[in-house]
Design a protein around this motif. Sequence first.
Motif, PDB file in Angstrom:
ATOM      1  N   ILE A 174       0.851  -1.183   0.000  1.00 47.12           N
ATOM      2  CA  ILE A 174       0.000   0.000   0.000  1.00 47.12           C
ATOM      3  C   ILE A 174       0.887   1.233   0.000  1.00 47.12           C
ATOM      4  O   ILE A 174       1.699   1.423   0.901  1.00 47.12           O
ATOM      5  CB  ILE A 174      -0.922   0.037   1.236  1.00 47.12           C
ATOM      6  CG1 ILE A 174      -1.808  -1.211   1.259  1.00 47.12           C
ATOM      7  CG2 ILE A 174      -1.780   1.292   1.228  1.00 47.12           C
ATOM      8  CD1 ILE A 174      -2.786  -1.225   2.418  1.00 47.12           C
ATOM      9  N   THR A 219       0.922   5.445  -0.444  1.00 51.55           N
ATOM     10  CA  THR A 219       0.116   6.661  -0.486  1.00 51.55           C
ATOM     11  C   THR A 219       0.968   7.814  -0.993  1.00 51.55           C
ATOM     12  O   THR A 219       2.116   7.971  -0.573  1.00 51.55           O
ATOM     13  CB  THR A 219      -0.428   7.005   0.910  1.00 51.55           C
ATOM     14  OG1 THR A 219      -1.264   5.940   1.344  1.00 51.55           O
ATOM     15  CG2 THR A 219      -1.253   8.286   0.866  1.00 51.55           C
ATOM     16  N   TYR A 274     -11.762   4.467   3.616  1.00 53.01           N
ATOM     17  CA  TYR A 274     -10.431   3.878   3.752  1.00 53.01           C
ATOM     18  C   TYR A 274     -10.492   2.509   4.422  1.00 53.01           C
ATOM     19  O   TYR A 274      -9.747   1.591   4.068  1.00 53.01           O
ATOM     20  CB  TYR A 274      -9.500   4.808   4.540  1.00 53.01           C
ATOM     21  CG  TYR A 274      -9.005   5.975   3.734  1.00 53.01           C
ATOM     22  CD1 TYR A 274      -8.587   5.799   2.422  1.00 53.01           C
ATOM     23  CD2 TYR A 274      -8.952   7.250   4.269  1.00 53.01           C
ATOM     24  CE1 TYR A 274      -8.131   6.862   1.668  1.00 53.01           C
ATOM     25  CE2 TYR A 274      -8.495   8.325   3.524  1.00 53.01           C
ATOM     26  CZ  TYR A 274      -8.092   8.127   2.223  1.00 53.01           C
ATOM     27  OH  TYR A 274      -7.641   9.174   1.489  1.00 53.01           O
ATOM     28  N   ARG A 275     -11.381   2.359   5.416  1.00 56.47           N
ATOM     29  CA  ARG A 275     -11.512   1.042   6.052  1.00 56.47           C
ATOM     30  C   ARG A 275     -12.002   0.003   5.052  1.00 56.47           C
ATOM     31  O   ARG A 275     -11.580  -1.146   5.071  1.00 56.47           O
ATOM     32  CB  ARG A 275     -12.461   1.120   7.249  1.00 56.47           C
ATOM     33  CG  ARG A 275     -11.761   1.600   8.521  1.00 56.47           C
ATOM     34  CD  ARG A 275     -12.547   1.241   9.758  1.00 56.47           C
ATOM     35  NE  ARG A 275     -13.863   1.861   9.762  1.00 56.47           N
ATOM     36  CZ  ARG A 275     -14.082   3.129  10.123  1.00 56.47           C
ATOM     37  NH1 ARG A 275     -13.084   3.899  10.507  1.00 56.47           N
ATOM     38  NH2 ARG A 275     -15.292   3.613  10.103  1.00 56.47           N
ATOM     39  N   GLU A 286      -9.075  -1.066   3.042  1.00 55.51           N
ATOM     40  CA  GLU A 286      -8.246  -2.003   3.797  1.00 55.51           C
ATOM     41  C   GLU A 286      -8.856  -3.394   3.792  1.00 55.51           C
ATOM     42  O   GLU A 286      -8.162  -4.398   3.616  1.00 55.51           O
ATOM     43  CB  GLU A 286      -8.101  -1.525   5.253  1.00 55.51           C
ATOM     44  CG  GLU A 286      -7.168  -0.364   5.415  1.00 55.51           C
ATOM     45  CD  GLU A 286      -6.816  -0.154   6.895  1.00 55.51           C
ATOM     46  OE1 GLU A 286      -6.965   0.984   7.350  1.00 55.51           O
ATOM     47  OE2 GLU A 286      -6.443  -1.130   7.572  1.00 55.51           O
ATOM     48  N   ARG A 306      -8.377  -4.988   0.493  1.00 54.91           N
ATOM     49  CA  ARG A 306      -7.014  -5.428   0.244  1.00 54.91           C
ATOM     50  C   ARG A 306      -6.682  -6.697   1.025  1.00 54.91           C
ATOM     51  O   ARG A 306      -6.013  -7.591   0.541  1.00 54.91           O
ATOM     52  CB  ARG A 306      -6.004  -4.340   0.577  1.00 54.91           C
ATOM     53  CG  ARG A 306      -4.707  -4.587  -0.163  1.00 54.91           C
ATOM     54  CD  ARG A 306      -3.543  -3.944   0.519  1.00 54.91           C
ATOM     55  NE  ARG A 306      -3.360  -4.478   1.852  1.00 54.91           N
ATOM     56  CZ  ARG A 306      -2.221  -5.002   2.271  1.00 54.91           C
ATOM     57  NH1 ARG A 306      -1.195  -5.077   1.469  1.00 54.91           N
ATOM     58  NH2 ARG A 306      -2.110  -5.419   3.508  1.00 54.91           N
ATOM     59  N   ARG A 307      -7.187  -6.762   2.260  1.00 54.18           N
ATOM     60  CA  ARG A 307      -6.973  -7.989   3.039  1.00 54.18           C
ATOM     61  C   ARG A 307      -7.549  -9.182   2.304  1.00 54.18           C
ATOM     62  O   ARG A 307      -6.963 -10.251   2.263  1.00 54.18           O
ATOM     63  CB  ARG A 307      -7.635  -7.855   4.416  1.00 54.18           C
ATOM     64  CG  ARG A 307      -6.723  -7.261   5.478  1.00 54.18           C
ATOM     65  CD  ARG A 307      -7.233  -7.592   6.866  1.00 54.18           C
ATOM     66  NE  ARG A 307      -8.614  -7.179   7.063  1.00 54.18           N
ATOM     67  CZ  ARG A 307      -8.980  -5.931   7.400  1.00 54.18           C
ATOM     68  NH1 ARG A 307      -8.057  -5.004   7.581  1.00 54.18           N
ATOM     69  NH2 ARG A 307     -10.241  -5.632   7.561  1.00 54.18           N
ATOM     70  N   MET A 333      -3.309   6.903   4.928  1.00 60.30           N
ATOM     71  CA  MET A 333      -3.797   5.685   5.548  1.00 60.30           C
ATOM     72  C   MET A 333      -2.778   5.130   6.524  1.00 60.30           C
ATOM     73  O   MET A 333      -1.604   5.021   6.225  1.00 60.30           O
ATOM     74  CB  MET A 333      -4.033   4.666   4.442  1.00 60.30           C
ATOM     75  CG  MET A 333      -5.382   4.063   4.469  1.00 60.30           C
ATOM     76  SD  MET A 333      -5.538   3.078   2.999  1.00 60.30           S
ATOM     77  CE  MET A 333      -5.487   1.510   3.758  1.00 60.30           C
ATOM     78  N   ALA A 346      -2.417   2.177   7.284  1.00 63.25           N
ATOM     79  CA  ALA A 346      -1.905   0.899   6.796  1.00 63.25           C
ATOM     80  C   ALA A 346      -0.898   1.048   5.660  1.00 63.25           C
ATOM     81  O   ALA A 346      -0.407   0.059   5.140  1.00 63.25           O
ATOM     82  CB  ALA A 346      -3.071   0.022   6.333  1.00 63.25           C
ATOM     83  N   SER A 347      -0.580   2.276   5.277  1.00 68.15           N
ATOM     84  CA  SER A 347       0.364   2.455   4.173  1.00 68.15           C
ATOM     85  C   SER A 347       1.717   1.850   4.491  1.00 68.15           C
ATOM     86  O   SER A 347       2.243   2.026   5.584  1.00 68.15           O
ATOM     87  CB  SER A 347       0.558   3.946   3.879  1.00 68.15           C
ATOM     88  OG  SER A 347      -0.644   4.528   3.451  1.00 68.15           O
ATOM     89  N   ALA A 350      -8.076   4.203  11.027  1.00 66.98           N
ATOM     90  CA  ALA A 350      -8.051   4.143   9.574  1.00 66.98           C
ATOM     91  C   ALA A 350      -7.403   5.384   8.975  1.00 66.98           C
ATOM     92  O   ALA A 350      -6.847   5.341   7.893  1.00 66.98           O
ATOM     93  CB  ALA A 350      -9.462   4.002   9.011  1.00 66.98           C
TER      94      ALA A 350
END
Lengths: 262, 250
Positions: free
Chosen positions: B32, B34, B160-161, B164, B167-168, B185, B187-188, B224
Amino acid sequence: MLDDFLVRAALAGLGVAIAAAPLGCFVVWRRMAYFGDATSHAAILGVALALALDLPVFGGVLVIALVMALLLTALTGRGMGGDAALGVLAHTALALGLVAVSFLPSVRVDLLSYLVGDILAVSGTDLVVIWTGALAVLMLLSWRWSALLSATLSPDMARAAGVDPQREQFILTLALAITVAVAIKVVGALLIAALLIIPAAAARPLSRGPETMAAAAMAIGAAAALGGLLVSFALDTPTGPTIVSVAAAIFALTRSLQAARG
Amino acid sequence: MTTLIDTRDLTLAYHGRTVLRDVNLSLAPGEIVTIVGPNGSGKSSLIRALIGALPPAQGHVTRKRGLKIGYVPQSLAIDPTLPLTVARFLNLPRRIGAGRVAEALRQAGVPDLAQHQMTALSGGQFQRVLLARALLSEPDILILDEATQGLDQPGAAQFYRQIEAVRRQKGCAVLMVSHDLHVVMAASDRVLCLNGHICCEGTPEIVASAPEYRALFGTGTQGALALYRHEHTHSHGPDCDHDHGHEAAE
């Protein structure tokens, strides 16, 4: 009961209407109304050139309309925006065409027939040209339908999905040039854009999807062509403008139906 | 591990003006990334070059053979004269079965919208439909260009959640762009800051480990959203003498 020339006129009107209607949907969706105007106004220049060079009018109009449309595409990006540029070119093309025609003494008398059409003078050969052109436009549009819709929604998104928006734009441009060339005899250069836009706009309130809108526009265009022909015959009015007037009446009707529905 | 997209010394021009220069960027499967940067920093141009819509002025963009890109544009102006249901929209440019359409809408968090008109959707619904459309191609990489523009903060956090979660589930790489320097994000894997060139990059964790940044984390958006602040008074060493035209976040 119907004379031969009326049958030919009806067939010519139908041919133009069914090609113009689905193309007109794209013109409306992409906000290219002025673009259509400019291209069809340039047709007068094509008429002048064709007559001066002793070439078929259809060919002259096709070439000039295509050149004009490509020029406009280059100037205005995706065929939208560039309002002033379009306004300048649309009227310049018409003015230049009228000036050019004035150099041809033999045509001066016929000028009105190229401006507002002369559907009652359609010959058998004209019919073949009109229907060949109309079917070519329909085949182009149905072949590229989904790609055209994607490119209309978003050029970048289309590109990410493997559609080349510039190619689709060219296909529309080509279809527009063919439609202008076949329609000039029927409704004339001044009113071609009306036949593109009004049936599509009239079909909008009746439609929930792009395909139904195109089909409804074709039905409305055909009804306007036939209705306009009958009205003009009964009232002795010019046929091209009468066809457009009938289309406008249908537009008013579908809009008020929508308003009445809420 | 094959690189999905690779740029080498990529320079981009728009209307004859250079908007981005010397970008070397490599996107690996599943990561990920950004991109942040102020308006006019070349973010959108970079995205358009990556999807092939903008040819490089100099340098190269190399995409993995057969790379499938799911592109979510920053907005989509659908003319009100164009009647289009969500289901029909998702079937463009290729027909896809109703089953896969329903599946994509479910993954994007809007399972009940198939028969709605596109022009009748709210901003958040619209972005999710665009996400569903991007997912339909089973993409190797999702590219989102300011996809939360027009959403309010909770709406953006929710969106954004959703990304995520997607992507999971799918394991695709995600490249997102934000014009908002503050928001990236959590999680980036990497954050890239663009301002006419790549002016800095790093993991949000590294950034977050600094106390002044850590204080800004977790503002009630359930993690998030991360607030990422950096200064532009950093030094580039002796070879670099550019200035930075944008202010860091407050």
